[in-house]
Design an enzyme around this catalytic site. Structure first.
Site, short mmCIF file in Angstrom:
data_model
loop_
_atom_site.label_atom_id
_atom_site.label_comp_id
_atom_site.label_asym_id
_atom_site.label_seq_id
_atom_site.Cartn_x
_atom_site.Cartn_y
_atom_site.Cartn_z
N SER A 51 3.11 -2.43 10.16
CA SER A 51 4.56 -2.45 10.35
C SER A 51 5.18 -3.82 10.04
CB SER A 51 4.94 -1.96 11.75
OG SER A 51 4.46 -0.63 11.95
N GLY A 69 2.73 -1.20 4.21
CA GLY A 69 2.86 0.21 3.87
C GLY A 69 4.31 0.59 3.67
N GLY A 70 4.92 1.11 4.72
CA GLY A 70 6.28 1.65 4.64
C GLY A 70 7.27 0.75 3.91
N GLU A 127 -5.67 -5.32 10.10
CA GLU A 127 -4.69 -4.27 10.36
C GLU A 127 -5.00 -3.55 11.67
OE1 GLU A 127 -2.52 -3.03 6.60
OE2 GLU A 127 -4.28 -1.75 6.72
N GLY A 178 2.01 2.08 10.53
CA GLY A 178 2.93 3.21 10.39
C GLY A 178 3.56 3.65 11.69
N HIS A 185 -9.51 1.03 4.46
CA HIS A 185 -8.25 1.22 5.17
C HIS A 185 -8.48 2.16 6.36
CE1 HIS A 185 -4.13 2.39 6.06
NE2 HIS A 185 -3.78 1.28 5.44
N ASN A 204 0.88 -1.18 0.00
CA ASN A 204 0.00 0.00 0.00
C ASN A 204 0.91 1.22 0.00
OD1 ASN A 204 -1.87 2.00 0.38
ND2 ASN A 204 -2.27 1.52 2.53
N TRP A 205 1.04 1.82 -1.16
CA TRP A 205 1.99 2.94 -1.29
C TRP A 205 1.43 4.24 -0.71
CZ3 TRP A 205 4.70 2.63 -6.78
CH2 TRP A 205 5.33 1.38 -6.89
N LYS A 206 0.15 4.25 -0.36
CA LYS A 206 -0.49 5.45 0.19
C LYS A 206 -0.27 6.64 -0.73
CE LYS A 206 0.40 3.41 4.67
NZ LYS A 206 0.13 3.49 6.08
N GLU A 217 -6.85 4.52 7.52
CA GLU A 217 -6.62 5.95 7.25
C GLU A 217 -7.83 6.57 6.56
OE1 GLU A 217 -2.85 5.46 5.29
OE2 GLU A 217 -1.95 4.87 7.19
C1 PEP Z 1 -0.85 -0.04 5.72
O1 PEP Z 1 -0.81 1.10 5.26
O2 PEP Z 1 -1.78 -0.78 5.40
C2 PEP Z 1 0.23 -0.48 6.61
C3 PEP Z 1 0.15 -1.66 7.16
O3 PEP Z 1 1.24 0.40 6.81
P1 PEP Z 1 2.65 0.07 7.55
O4 PEP Z 1 3.16 -1.22 6.99
O5 PEP Z 1 3.53 1.22 7.22
O6 PEP Z 1 2.36 -0.06 9.00
#
Ligand code: PEP
Length: 255
Positions: free
Chosen positions: A216, A237-238, A170, A176, A98, A13-15, A100
């Site tokens: 994470s 994500g990251g 999640e 994040g 999601h 997930n590049w956001k 966010e």
């Molecule tokens: C996400 O955005 O779905 C996510 C899990 O982010 P991160 O891996 O950065 O926690």
């Protein structure tokens, strides 16, 4: 993972990161690194990067996801994107619900269900995100929260449609933040989601459902999380923005 029962899926997930040119470059970096991965690999890019992503993944098995879509096919919804438009472009997946989106853009279980219904009708596959906040976990209501999110998101979704849905568990407190659920916590909640799906559909449908963990996940902790029987992949994500790290997670899911 239990690959005999369901496919392992690693999705990035590049956001709100990467320009179209940067998207092409990052996919070109990822492509050779995941060429032999024994799992489904997906990149979820910003809307305006989708064309470049679709072009860049050609010749590979990498799937492309959008990060949201509207619940109508078309109409007076300034700034929104129709699932029909996404499907028409050749986009295969869409991430919905999601945290966010829920936290910053007012999405509710009801709107997630409406978007999910429209996405499936348009022929998209859905990555449906659910998860509890830190306060909810500390209050001991994780199971209730996640079960409610699943039940409402899947309202009026048939068993046949469920085959086009991946669930991503999640925990909001892990997204994040660098905090990761323990492998046991991740497995426990994924098992709760699977049991809830069995109640809503049947055991066969629940056993077929791919349930990812997200929060994470990185190159170091992926193997332990993915070794859990109910964790069938990751939404990342990251770490998905670094080709080598993302590929290392796909490699861990290939075992
Ligand atoms: C996400 O955005 O779905 C996510 C899990 O982010 P991160 O891996 O950065 O926690």
């Amino acid at each position: 993972m239990n690959k005999a029962l369901r496919p392992a899926v690693i999705a990035g997930n590049w956001k709100m990161n990467k320009t179209p040119a940067e998207t092409s470059a990052l996919i070109s970096e990822i492509k050779p690194l995941v060429a032999n991965a024994d799992c489904t690999v997906i990149v979820g890019v910003p809307f305006v990067d989708l064309s470049e992503a679709l072009e860049a993944v050609k010749g590979s098995k990498i799937g492309v996801a959008a990060q949201n879509c509207h619940w109508k096919e078309s109409g007076a919804f300034t700034g929104e994107i129709s699932p029909v438009t996404l499907a028409g472009m050749g986009v295969e997946y869409v991430i919905l619900g999601h945290s966010e989106r829920r936290q910053y853009f007012g999405e509710t279980d009801r709107s997630v269900n409406a978007r999910l219904t429209a996405a499936l009708a348009a022929g998209l596959k859905v990555i449906l995100c659910v998860g509890e906040t830190r306060e909810e976990r500390e209050s001991g209501i994780t199971a209730e929260v996640v079960r409610k999110q699943i039940k409402l998101a899947l309202q009026n979704i048939t068993g046949e449609q469920l085959k086009n849905i991946i669930v991503a568990y999640e925990p909001v407190w892990a997204i994040g933040t660098g905090l990761t659920a323990t492998a046991e916590q991740a497995n426990d909640v994924c098992a709760i989601i699977r049991a809830c799906t069995a109640e809503l559909y049947d055991n066969a449908a629940a056993q077929r459902l791919t349930i990812q963990y997200g929060g994470s996940m990185n190159a170091k902790n992926a193997a332990e999380l993915l070794a859990q029987p109910n964790v069938d992949g990751g939404l990342i994500g990251g770490a998905s923005l670094v080709a080598a790290d993302f590929a290392a997670i796909a490699t861990a899911a290939s075992k």
